[in-house]
Design a protein around this motif. Structure first.
Motif, mmCIF file in Angstrom:
data_model
loop_
_atom_site.group_PDB
_atom_site.id
_atom_site.type_symbol
_atom_site.label_atom_id
_atom_site.label_comp_id
_atom_site.label_asym_id
_atom_site.label_seq_id
_atom_site.Cartn_x
_atom_site.Cartn_y
_atom_site.Cartn_z
ATOM 1 N N THR A 1 -6.719 -7.943 -13.454
ATOM 2 C CA THR A 1 -7.576 -7.595 -12.327
ATOM 3 C C THR A 1 -6.757 -6.768 -11.359
ATOM 4 O OG1 THR A 1 -7.020 -9.735 -11.434
ATOM 5 C CG2 THR A 1 -9.193 -9.532 -12.395
ATOM 6 N N THR A 2 -7.135 -5.527 -11.233
ATOM 7 C CA THR A 2 -6.331 -4.642 -10.401
ATOM 8 C C THR A 2 -7.129 -4.097 -9.213
ATOM 9 O OG1 THR A 2 -6.910 -2.833 -11.849
ATOM 10 C CG2 THR A 2 -4.823 -3.899 -12.288
ATOM 11 N N GLU A 3 -8.147 -4.838 -8.813
ATOM 12 C CA GLU A 3 -8.945 -4.348 -7.678
ATOM 13 C C GLU A 3 -8.164 -4.513 -6.370
ATOM 14 O OE1 GLU A 3 -10.285 -8.660 -7.769
ATOM 15 O OE2 GLU A 3 -9.665 -7.136 -9.184
ATOM 16 N N ASP A 4 -8.661 -3.878 -5.335
ATOM 17 C CA ASP A 4 -7.929 -3.831 -4.071
ATOM 18 C C ASP A 4 -8.012 -5.118 -3.259
ATOM 19 O OD1 ASP A 4 -7.032 -1.356 -4.527
ATOM 20 O OD2 ASP A 4 -8.585 -0.322 -3.401
ATOM 21 N N ASP A 5 -9.070 -5.867 -3.448
ATOM 22 C CA ASP A 5 -9.296 -6.998 -2.542
ATOM 23 C C ASP A 5 -8.396 -8.177 -2.853
ATOM 24 O OD1 ASP A 5 -11.247 -5.647 -1.208
ATOM 25 O OD2 ASP A 5 -12.814 -6.306 -2.587
ATOM 26 N N ILE A 6 -7.978 -8.867 -1.810
ATOM 27 C CA ILE A 6 -7.290 -10.153 -2.000
ATOM 28 C C ILE A 6 -8.097 -11.203 -1.265
ATOM 29 C CG2 ILE A 6 -4.941 -9.320 -2.306
ATOM 30 C CD1 ILE A 6 -4.449 -10.097 0.646
ATOM 31 N N MET B 1 -9.116 -13.410 1.380
ATOM 32 C CA MET B 1 -8.686 -13.363 2.778
ATOM 33 C C MET B 1 -8.006 -14.654 3.224
ATOM 34 S SD MET B 1 -9.747 -10.429 4.093
ATOM 35 C CE MET B 1 -10.188 -10.671 5.787
ATOM 36 N N GLY B 2 -8.433 -15.754 2.635
ATOM 37 C CA GLY B 2 -7.894 -17.043 3.049
ATOM 38 C C GLY B 2 -6.402 -17.161 2.828
ATOM 39 N N ASP B 3 -5.893 -16.393 1.856
ATOM 40 C CA ASP B 3 -4.467 -16.464 1.534
ATOM 41 C C ASP B 3 -3.602 -15.849 2.617
ATOM 42 O OD1 ASP B 3 -4.817 -17.741 -0.744
ATOM 43 O OD2 ASP B 3 -4.252 -16.127 -2.101
ATOM 44 N N PHE B 4 -4.183 -14.933 3.379
ATOM 45 C CA PHE B 4 -3.359 -14.184 4.318
ATOM 46 C C PHE B 4 -2.953 -15.036 5.495
ATOM 47 C CE2 PHE B 4 -2.590 -11.104 7.715
ATOM 48 C CZ PHE B 4 -1.587 -10.395 7.102
#
Lengths: 155, 375
Positions: A145-150, A152-155
């Motif tokens: 999976t190489t999409e841009d989104d991460i 958000m909760g991880d940040f």
């Protein structure tokens, strides 16, 4: 002269960083140590499993092993120390043994056989490399999976 | 109205103008915190954890701002360097704090090379550094994916099956950092009333702050400030402007690499293909929320920004769920605010610049008029 001093300083800094890297490489090597209480066959002789063996690592009880039991722990560095409180046969008085082992650098998983160690056999008899087979899930291909989104909760 | 009152009014207006974003966030948080229903100790715990996790990354943005290069979206390059270093260290099975230290050392050459490339390109695009660094980060992301997806395991040796894809080359979507998870955060950690304070991490951040303060006073730091104020004047004063700008980007990239390693040791796993992609955006948003602008940022902005931005991050989904019954609204709100705050800060910066230009023009016109009258 000033320029020379600058280069000496830079060289020393680089050397110091490299030395730290090498030191970290040696002292930070992680191993998984598997400790088992299983009957060992070596050179045609059989070394029977203990009735009971309590394994203590770093002042904490890791596990209480019965016959054919196995436990594991992780170790950082190349030496491993554990305390064993062994009951050889049912009804025997438990005896305490401190085990100090030097771990081979290249092995990730190390299997230590308690009956073999207690019988004073050569190291290759009671210490072997333990290689974990990948699980079925690990062995199946996954989609990258190489999409841009991460998340958000991880940040 | 007396002159005193007029001055006070002007000061208040200037304060509002300069602190619109932090004030807006304080209002958002003040509204959302009671609605979310989170306890103060929970919020404090989360804020301290996130402060330890993100502050180092955001601090890496300060030096390029000092050199007048704006918000360095190219910090993503450092994040990628840190991730590559972590992949290698995981494969070499170096665990705990030695693993983190080794990853930081291994990341340095990658970061320096990427920083040099970025700095050289940014020197060719003076005045458009932010958009250029943003696009560079996309370009380098492509190269990173090529390396990680195809070269690692086939050309670059990767031994462990737990990291490698089953086909024999390429890295898995997630690399476990369980053996170094929170090793720095947990060492010397203090617990006060259920709140865990990662003392060592905070100490590292404090040292980093001191280093930045010290750096500003060095010859190189002064050069950077001079370059940031006026490149032409700095050049006339004998400063090698291009070199100074490249050094600022290299330092920022190296620090971003360290920051990413600290960030990932806290998380405990590495999303190989996406962990770095939004890091620049969120760090910049957090810095702007703290009251920084494109040409001015301080250590105080970093800490205020992390606190406010992450407070909003924590409470928004829960507040969104309570208000609308759908937590996704809060999730979208967070994304919207992250992008929105950057847009707002850029618009405000541009407005301020135009206002300054206009006021200089007005002063010039006034001076000319006075001169004409004298003649």
């Amino acid at each position: 002269m000033n320029n020379k001093r600058k280069w000496i300083f830079r060289g020393c800094t680089l050397l110091a960083i490299l030395l730290i890297a090498v030191l970290m490489f040696i002292v930070g090597r992680g191993h998984t140590v598997y400790i088992d209480n299983k009957t060992l066959e070596y050179n045609g002789e059989s070394y029977g499993a203990l009735q009971k063996s309590e394994v203590w690592v770093g002042g904490e009880r890791l596990s209480k092993l019965g016959k054919r039991d196995r436990t594991m722990t992780t170790v950082i560095g190349n030496s491993f120390e554990m305390k064993l409180i062994n009951t050889v046969n049912k009804g025997d008085e438990p005896t305490e043994t401190t085990v100090k082992i030097s771990l081979p650098y290249g092995w990730d998983g190390i299997l230590v056989n308690i009956p073999g160690y207690l019988a004073n056999l050569p190291q290759e008899a009671w210490m072997t490399e333990f290689i974990i087979e990948p699980t079925a899930e690990e062995a199946t291909d996954e989609e990258e999976t190489t999409e841009d989104d991460i998340p958000m909760g991880d940040f | 109205m007396s002159t005193k009152q007029q001055n006070a009014g002007k000061t208040a207006l200037n304060f509002l103008r300069n602190n619109t974003v932090p004030l807006m966030f304080i209002i958002i948080c003040a509204v959302c915190i009671p609605i979310s229903g989170f306890s103060p100790s929970y919020l404090l715990n989360e804020i301290i954890t996130r402060l330890g996790r993100n502050a180092f990354l955001i601090l890496s943005l300060l030096i390029p701002i000092m050199a007048g290069m704006g918000l360095n979206f190219g910090m993503t390059l450092g994040a990628m360097a840190g991730e590559m270093a972590l992949i290698f260290v995981s494969d070499w099975q170096i665990w705990g704090i030695p693993g983190v230290v080794l990853a930081m050392i291994v990341s340095i050459p990658f970061s320096v090379i990427l920083g040099l490339i970025c700095g050289k390109i940014l020197n060719m695009a003076k005045g458009r550094e932010m958009i250029t660094s943003y696009i560079i980060s996309f370009f380098i992301n492509g190269i990173y994916q090529l390396i990680v997806l195809y070269l690692m395991g086939s050309v670059i040796p990767i031994a462990h099956g737990s990291i490698k894809l089953p086909r024999g080359y390429g890295i898995r979507n997630t690399v476990s950092l369980l053996n170094m998870r929170q090793c720095i955060d947990n060492l010397l950690a203090i617990r006060i009333g259920g709140v865990k304070i990662p003392a060592l991490t905070l100490l590292i951040i404090a040292l980093m702050c001191l280093l930045i303060v010290w750096f500003r006073r060095t010859k190189l730091g002064q050069d950077m400030r001079a370059v940031g104020q006026d490149m032409q004047v700095a050049r006339d004063a004998g400063i090698n402007v291009e070199r100074t700008r490249i050094i600022s980007i290299v330092i920022s990239t190296v620090l971003a690499g360290f920051g990413m390693i600290l960030y990932l040791q806290n998380i405990g796993n590495l999303s190989t293909y996406s962990a770095h992609s939004q890091v620049g955006m969120f760090c910049i948003a957090a810095l702007l929320v703290g009251g920084a602008s494109v040409d001015r940022a301080s250590i105080g902005n970093v800490f205020l920004g992390v606190t406010l931005f992450h407070l909003m991050f924590i409470v928004a989904p829960q507040a969104g769920a309570k208000i609308t019954g759908d937590s996704m609204i809060g999730e979208y709100f967070r994304v919207f605010v992250s992008y929105g705050v950057i847009t707002l800060a850029l618009i405000m910066y541009e407005m301020k610049k135009r206002r300054q230009k206009a006021s200089i023009g007005e002063q010039l016109a006034l001076a000319q008029k006075e001169e004409e009258q004298h003649e």
